[in-house]
Motif scaffolding. Structure first.
Motif, mmCIF file in Angstrom:
data_model
loop_
_atom_site.group_PDB
_atom_site.id
_atom_site.type_symbol
_atom_site.label_atom_id
_atom_site.label_comp_id
_atom_site.label_asym_id
_atom_site.label_seq_id
_atom_site.Cartn_x
_atom_site.Cartn_y
_atom_site.Cartn_z
ATOM 1 N N ALA A 39 0.828 -1.211 0.000
ATOM 2 C CA ALA A 39 0.000 0.000 0.000
ATOM 3 C C ALA A 39 0.860 1.258 0.000
ATOM 4 C CB ALA A 39 -0.932 -0.007 1.210
ATOM 5 N N ILE A 40 1.928 1.240 0.774
ATOM 6 C CA ILE A 40 2.830 2.405 0.811
ATOM 7 C C ILE A 40 3.478 2.615 -0.548
ATOM 8 C CG2 ILE A 40 4.987 3.277 1.797
ATOM 9 C CD1 ILE A 40 4.190 1.873 4.416
ATOM 10 N N ILE A 41 3.939 1.527 -1.161
ATOM 11 C CA ILE A 41 4.556 1.628 -2.491
ATOM 12 C C ILE A 41 3.531 2.095 -3.517
ATOM 13 C CG2 ILE A 41 5.662 0.311 -4.342
ATOM 14 C CD1 ILE A 41 6.853 -1.494 -2.147
ATOM 15 N N ALA A 42 2.310 1.574 -3.432
ATOM 16 C CA ALA A 42 1.261 1.981 -4.363
ATOM 17 C C ALA A 42 0.932 3.463 -4.221
ATOM 18 C CB ALA A 42 0.006 1.135 -4.143
ATOM 19 N N ALA A 43 0.904 3.955 -2.990
ATOM 20 C CA ALA A 43 0.636 5.381 -2.767
ATOM 21 C C ALA A 43 1.738 6.243 -3.377
ATOM 22 C CB ALA A 43 0.511 5.658 -1.275
ATOM 23 N N ALA A 44 2.991 5.833 -3.177
ATOM 24 C CA ALA A 44 4.111 6.589 -3.764
ATOM 25 C C ALA A 44 4.073 6.529 -5.281
ATOM 26 C CB ALA A 44 5.436 6.024 -3.231
ATOM 27 N N LEU A 45 3.725 5.364 -5.811
ATOM 28 C CA LEU A 45 3.646 5.198 -7.258
ATOM 29 C C LEU A 45 2.501 6.026 -7.840
ATOM 30 C CD1 LEU A 45 4.879 3.693 -9.656
ATOM 31 C CD2 LEU A 45 3.331 1.787 -9.179
ATOM 32 N N LEU A 46 1.386 6.101 -7.131
ATOM 33 C CA LEU A 46 0.252 6.902 -7.593
ATOM 34 C C LEU A 46 0.634 8.373 -7.675
ATOM 35 C CD1 LEU A 46 -2.733 7.043 -8.364
ATOM 36 C CD2 LEU A 46 -3.269 7.245 -5.925
ATOM 37 N N ILE A 47 1.348 8.847 -6.677
ATOM 38 C CA ILE A 47 1.805 10.241 -6.692
ATOM 39 C C ILE A 47 2.758 10.472 -7.856
ATOM 40 C CG2 ILE A 47 3.167 11.955 -5.429
ATOM 41 C CD1 ILE A 47 2.064 10.706 -2.838
ATOM 42 N N ALA A 48 3.649 9.525 -8.089
ATOM 43 C CA ALA A 48 4.603 9.662 -9.203
ATOM 44 C C ALA A 48 3.879 9.674 -10.540
ATOM 45 C CB ALA A 48 5.615 8.517 -9.153
ATOM 46 N N ASN A 49 2.898 8.792 -10.695
ATOM 47 C CA ASN A 49 2.137 8.768 -11.953
ATOM 48 C C ASN A 49 1.402 10.076 -12.198
ATOM 49 O OD1 ASN A 49 2.918 6.143 -12.581
ATOM 50 N ND2 ASN A 49 1.131 5.203 -11.621
ATOM 51 N N LEU A 50 0.861 10.651 -11.141
ATOM 52 C CA LEU A 50 0.090 11.888 -11.274
ATOM 53 C C LEU A 50 0.972 13.093 -11.547
ATOM 54 C CD1 LEU A 50 -2.479 11.379 -8.383
ATOM 55 C CD2 LEU A 50 -3.011 11.511 -10.825
ATOM 56 N N THR A 51 2.185 13.084 -11.025
ATOM 57 C CA THR A 51 3.038 14.270 -11.132
ATOM 58 C C THR A 51 4.075 14.199 -12.253
ATOM 59 O OG1 THR A 51 4.533 13.329 -9.470
ATOM 60 C CG2 THR A 51 2.789 14.807 -8.686
ATOM 61 N N LEU A 52 4.479 13.003 -12.629
ATOM 62 C CA LEU A 52 5.583 12.882 -13.588
ATOM 63 C C LEU A 52 5.143 12.500 -14.995
ATOM 64 C CD1 LEU A 52 8.220 11.037 -11.341
ATOM 65 C CD2 LEU A 52 8.017 13.498 -11.812
ATOM 66 N N LEU A 53 3.910 11.988 -15.128
ATOM 67 C CA LEU A 53 3.453 11.533 -16.437
ATOM 68 C C LEU A 53 2.384 12.466 -17.008
ATOM 69 C CD1 LEU A 53 3.154 7.673 -15.831
ATOM 70 C CD2 LEU A 53 5.131 8.986 -16.655
ATOM 71 N N ASP A 54 2.228 12.400 -18.289
ATOM 72 C CA ASP A 54 1.185 13.163 -18.983
ATOM 73 C C ASP A 54 -0.153 12.456 -18.753
ATOM 74 O OD1 ASP A 54 -0.504 14.527 -20.639
ATOM 75 O OD2 ASP A 54 0.689 14.256 -22.468
ATOM 76 N N ILE A 55 -1.011 13.046 -17.924
ATOM 77 C CA ILE A 55 -2.254 12.379 -17.550
ATOM 78 C C ILE A 55 -3.271 12.362 -18.681
ATOM 79 C CG2 ILE A 55 -1.960 12.871 -15.092
ATOM 80 C CD1 ILE A 55 -3.934 15.152 -15.405
ATOM 81 N N GLN A 56 -2.945 13.012 -19.806
ATOM 82 C CA GLN A 56 -3.846 12.961 -20.963
ATOM 83 C C GLN A 56 -3.668 11.685 -21.764
ATOM 84 O OE1 GLN A 56 -6.189 15.264 -21.205
ATOM 85 N NE2 GLN A 56 -5.267 16.211 -19.378
ATOM 86 N N LEU A 57 -2.536 11.027 -21.570
ATOM 87 C CA LEU A 57 -2.278 9.799 -22.312
ATOM 88 C C LEU A 57 -3.136 8.655 -21.763
ATOM 89 C CD1 LEU A 57 1.626 9.902 -22.583
ATOM 90 C CD2 LEU A 57 -0.048 10.417 -24.374
ATOM 91 N N PRO A 58 -3.727 7.842 -22.633
ATOM 92 C CA PRO A 58 -4.538 6.700 -22.173
ATOM 93 C C PRO A 58 -3.763 5.733 -21.286
ATOM 94 C CG PRO A 58 -4.951 7.131 -24.490
ATOM 95 C CD PRO A 58 -3.800 8.008 -24.107
ATOM 96 N N ILE A 59 -2.492 5.504 -21.602
ATOM 97 C CA ILE A 59 -1.704 4.564 -20.796
ATOM 98 C C ILE A 59 -1.481 5.102 -19.385
ATOM 99 C CG2 ILE A 59 0.565 5.481 -21.498
ATOM 100 C CD1 ILE A 59 1.537 2.548 -21.529
ATOM 101 N N THR A 60 -1.347 6.431 -19.279
ATOM 102 C CA THR A 60 -1.195 7.050 -17.959
ATOM 103 C C THR A 60 -2.484 6.919 -17.149
ATOM 104 O OG1 THR A 60 0.410 8.643 -18.819
ATOM 105 C CG2 THR A 60 -0.640 9.168 -16.728
ATOM 106 N N LYS A 61 -3.605 7.166 -17.809
ATOM 107 C CA LYS A 61 -4.890 7.029 -17.120
ATOM 108 C C LYS A 61 -5.090 5.592 -16.626
ATOM 109 C CE LYS A 61 -7.195 10.732 -19.718
ATOM 110 N NZ LYS A 61 -8.285 11.075 -20.670
ATOM 111 N N GLY A 62 -4.690 4.639 -17.463
ATOM 112 C CA GLY A 62 -4.799 3.242 -17.055
ATOM 113 C C GLY A 62 -3.908 2.925 -15.865
ATOM 114 N N ALA A 63 -2.690 3.456 -15.896
ATOM 115 C CA ALA A 63 -1.750 3.213 -14.802
ATOM 116 C C ALA A 63 -2.255 3.838 -13.504
ATOM 117 C CB ALA A 63 -0.373 3.770 -15.163
ATOM 118 N N ILE A 64 -2.818 5.050 -13.600
ATOM 119 C CA ILE A 64 -3.351 5.726 -12.410
ATOM 120 C C ILE A 64 -4.533 4.940 -11.834
ATOM 121 C CG2 ILE A 64 -4.584 7.792 -11.626
ATOM 122 C CD1 ILE A 64 -2.821 9.392 -13.597
ATOM 123 N N ALA A 65 -5.420 4.492 -12.707
ATOM 124 C CA ALA A 65 -6.587 3.737 -12.242
ATOM 125 C C ALA A 65 -6.168 2.422 -11.596
ATOM 126 C CB ALA A 65 -7.525 3.479 -13.421
ATOM 127 N N ALA A 66 -5.208 1.726 -12.220
ATOM 128 C CA ALA A 66 -4.760 0.443 -11.684
ATOM 129 C C ALA A 66 -4.075 0.621 -10.333
ATOM 130 C CB ALA A 66 -3.818 -0.233 -12.675
#
Length: 368
Positions: A39-66
C-alpha cells in the motif's frame, strides 16, 4: 520514466491480484503478508504517476486507475487493524484481579541464547501464562527457574524449530500435546482454572509456514487452523448462558492477521480479535522495521473483554513477545461479535481439511 513507472505499476497489480486466486503455493500466500508495504509503495507510485506523467495519455490514465485500485484494495485488508475502525472487543471495566488472565506469547527462536531477557520480562510483567515457541531442551533447562513462580507446566522440547513450552501460575487440567496435521509439529490443548474457579479451554499453536525451505504450500498450516476453528465453532455457537466454555487460541500462526486464511479461521471459530480497532501489533521481523507483520496472535470467545495488549521489547529473537491481558466478563462481552461465515466459507474450510485428510474430531476439547 514512463516505461519504468508502467513496469512498477504492473508489479503492484500482480502482487495485488495473485492472492485473489487463493492458490496455496508459498509465493502466492506470501503476498498476503506485505499488504501495508504494498500500500505504501502503491501510494508513492500513484503520486509519481500523477506528477511525472502526462495524464492525458490513455496509458497514464490506465496506470493511475490500476494503482489507485491496488492502493484501495490493500488498505481494505489492513484498515481494521487501525484506530480508524470500531473495536471488535470491548475495553474491560472490571479490574478484579481474580477475573484477569494475562498471557505472554514468545517465539524465542531456537538458536537464540538470550534466555535471561525473557526471564526478566516474565518477572517484570508477571503473566499468568507463558507460552514459548521454537523452544528446545536448552530453553527448557534455562526456563526451569520459572517453575518456583509458575508451578504448572506442559513441555514439548524439540530441535526442529517447533518445540513448545507452557508455564502457568494457574492450575492446568486435561493437558494434551497433539500433532494434528504434521507428525513433527505439535500443539498444546488444555483447560486453565481461574482463581474464581471458572475453566477456560486453551489451544496453543504453531503451524509450519508456507516457505521454500519448509512447506512449499500453505495447505498444512491452513488445515491445522481450519480444524481447530471448526472444533471451536461448535462450542461458541451455543448459547453463552449454557454449557459452552470460554476459549482462547494463541501462538505463532505463521500467518498475518488480515490474510484470507486467518479471516476464515475467525469466521469458522467465531472467536474475536482484540487488535481490531486498536492496532497491528507487529511481532515479526524484530530486526527489520520496514518488514514487520502481525504473526503472533491471540483470539478469544466473547466471554472476555480486553484489559491491555502490548508488544514487549526484543529478547534477541526474530519475534517480539506479545503480552495480552484479558478480563473474564461474560455479561459485558455477551454482545460482542466478530466475522460471520457464509456458505462459501464453510465449503472452503471443508475442502481444506479434506485435502489433508484431517478432521475437527482430531482436536482435543478439554473440559468440553
Amino acid at each position: 520514466m514512463l516505461h519504468l513507472l508502467i513496469i512498477c505499476t504492473c508489479f503492484i497489480v500482480i502482487a495485488t491480484l495473485l492472492p485473489l486466486s487463493r492458490h496455496s503455493h508459498w509465493i502466492v500466500r506470501a503476498l498476503d503478508f506485505p499488504r501495508l508495504q504494498i500500500a505504501i509503495i502503491a501510494a508513492a507510485l500513484l503520486i509519481a504517476n500523477l506528477t511525472l506523467l502526462d495524464i492525458q495519455l490513455p496509458i497514464t490514465k490506465g496506470a493511475i486507475a490500476a494503482t489507485a485500485f491496488c492502493l484501495i484494495w490493500q488498505l481494505w485488508w489492513i484498515l481494521p487493524y487501525t484506530i480508524l475502525c470500531r473495536k471488535e472487543v470491548k475495553s474491560a471495566t472490571n479490574n478484579n484481579p481474580n477475573k484477569q488472565l494475562s498471557i505472554l506469547t514468545s517465539n524465542v527462536l531456537t538458536p537464540n541464547r538470550n534466555s535471561d531477557a525473557l526471564i526478566q520480562l516474565v518477572r517484570k510483567h508477571k503473566p499468568d501464562i507463558l507460552v514459548t515457541l521454537e523452544s528446545d531442551q536448552w530453553w527448557e533447562d534455562k526456563l526451569n527457574v520459572l517453575e518456583a513462580e509458575m508451578p504448572y507446566s506442559v513441555k514439548c522440547p524439540l530441535d526442529n524449530l517447533y518445540g513448545m513450552h507452557l508455564y502457568s501460575r494457574l492450575p492446568i487440567e486435561e493437558q494434551e500435546i497433539s500433532f494434528l496435521v504434521e507428525k513433527d509439529v505439535p500443539s498444546i490443548h488444555a483447560c486453565l482454572v481461574l482463581k474464581t474457579g471458572d475453566k477456560i479451554r486453551v489451544h496453543f499453536v504453531h503451524p509450519a509456514p508456507p516457505s521454500p525451505t519448509e512447506n512449499t504450500e500453505s495447505a498444512e498450516r491452513d488445515a491445522e487452523l481450519v480444524i481447530i476453528a471448526k472444533s471451536i465453532g461448535e462450542s461458541v455457537s451455543k448459547d453463552i448462558n449454557k454449557s459452552d466454555l470460554p476459549i482462547i487460541v494463541t501462538g505463532d500462526l505463521n500467518d498475518v492477521a488480515w490474510s484470507s486464511t486467518t479471516r476464515l479461521f475467525r469466521k469458522i471459530s467465531g472467536l474475536l480479535d482484540p487488535r481490531v480497532g486498536r492496532g497491528m501489533y507487529n511481532t515479526f521481523h524484530a530486526d527489520y522495521p520496514f518488514l514487520r507483520w502481525p504473526l503472533d496472535h491471540l483470539f478469544h470467545s466473547q466471554h472476555f473483554t480486553l484489559h491491555s495488549i502490548q508488544r514487549l521489547p526484543s529478547i534477541g529473537s526474530d519475534h517480539f513477545p506479545l503480552l495480552t491481558r484479558l478480563v473474564f466478563s461474560p455479561i459485558r462481552g455477551a454482545n460482542q461479535h466478530g466475522l460471520q461465515p457464509d456458505a462459501d466459507d464453510r465449503e472452503r474450510s471443508k475442502n481444506i481439511a479434506q485435502a489433508q485428510e484431517v478432521s475437527m474430531d482430531d482436536v482435543p476439547r478439554p473440559a468440553d
